[in-house]
Design a protein around this motif. Structure first.
Motif, PDB file in Angstrom:
ATOM      1  N   GLU A  80       0.754  -1.321   0.076  1.00  0.00           N
ATOM      2  CA  GLU A  80      -0.064  -0.021   0.068  1.00  0.00           C
ATOM      3  C   GLU A  80       0.777   1.407  -0.072  1.00  0.00           C
ATOM      4  OE1 GLU A  80      -4.131  -0.922   2.357  1.00  0.00           O
ATOM      5  OE2 GLU A  80      -2.363  -0.333   3.576  1.00  0.00           O
ATOM      6  N   ASP A 107       1.185   3.531  -3.062  1.00  0.00           N
ATOM      7  CA  ASP A 107       0.175   4.117  -3.423  1.00  0.00           C
ATOM      8  C   ASP A 107      -0.237   5.424  -2.509  1.00  0.00           C
ATOM      9  OD1 ASP A 107      -1.805   3.977  -5.593  1.00  0.00           O
ATOM     10  OD2 ASP A 107      -3.171   3.074  -4.591  1.00  0.00           O
ATOM     11  N   THR A 143      -6.573   0.790  -2.027  1.00  0.00           N
ATOM     12  CA  THR A 143      -5.759   1.556  -2.968  1.00  0.00           C
ATOM     13  C   THR A 143      -6.037   3.036  -3.082  1.00  0.00           C
ATOM     14  OG1 THR A 143      -7.137   1.308  -4.942  1.00  0.00           O
ATOM     15  CG2 THR A 143      -5.862  -0.477  -4.766  1.00  0.00           C
TER      16      THR A 143
END
Length: 220
Positions: free
Chosen positions: A112, A115, A194
């Motif tokens: 993660e 992002d 996301t």
């Protein structure tokens, strides 16, 4: 460094009184604590093959994971970060705040980070704060940044025995709370999420807030 499924510290788990879920698929959790599908508990490896279904088998949905009771509608959070000084959630009113619970041993958490870095840099109306939910020193965290991946947003190491009181105790990692500009909890994500999913939820919450405001201002 242990894997998500292999991480097990009996003393810690006993102290928490609840097993964290190993990094499973993202599940949305509404602010009013609707049920979500539980992920694999930490310390329990997922079976290689799912057991065959039987006629007596229960539905596929896992037990509900309710949010902690009596949490404030406007959570507070004031923590010292590893490299960015003091972070105070109250000072970010007017912005969306992404509160991301994670750990260095959780592979989906690490996926993660790029992002979240991009999301934090992309939007002036949004900030990300990472809460490392594990026992680790600032020195070890900085070494991890060099060896693995570095969040560009602030990261604080939280006490797993005394986590931030105004937020649900994480039952799985990653666990992300989206705080709206008015300071209320807009949404919760259990499992990987996301940047696109966060932005979609921001649009959804914003639209719902606008509609509610218009309805309230319309004469009966």
């Amino acid at each position: 460094m242990p894997s998500c499924s292999a991480f097990a510290r009996p003393a810690l788990v006993a102290a928490l009184a609840v097993a964290l879920a190993a990094c499973g698929p993202s599940e949305s959790v509404s602010p009013d604590a609707g049920p979500v599908e539980a992920a694999t508990p930490i310390g329990e490896a997922a079976p290689a093959e799912a057991a065959p279904a039987t006629a007596e088998a229960a539905p596929a949905a896992a037990p509900a994971v309710p949010a902690d009771a009596a949490k404030p509608t406007h959570p507070t959070l004031a923590v010292d970060t590893v490299d960015h000084g003091r972070f105070d959630l109250a000072s970010h009113r007017g912005q969306w705040v992404v509160v991301n619970f994670w750990a260095t041993w959780c592979a989906p958490c690490l996926k993660e980070i790029p992002d979240l870095n991009a999301l934090d840099a992309k939007r002036e109306d949004l900030v990300v704060i990472g809460l490392a939910y594990e026992e680790i020193t600032p020195e070890a965290m900085r070494a991890f940044y060099v060896e693995k991946v570095k969040p560009e947003y602030p990261v604080a190491i939280v006490d797993v025995y005394n986590p931030p009181a105004d937020f649900d105790t994480p039952r799985g990692l990653p666990f992300t709370v989206l705080v709206a500009p008015d300071g209320t909890v807009g949404h919760k994500f259990l499992g990987p999420v996301t940047g696109a999913e966060i932005e979609a939820k921001i649009s959804e919450v914003s639209a719902a807030s606008t509609s509610a405001g218009e309805a309230a201002s319309t004469p009966a």
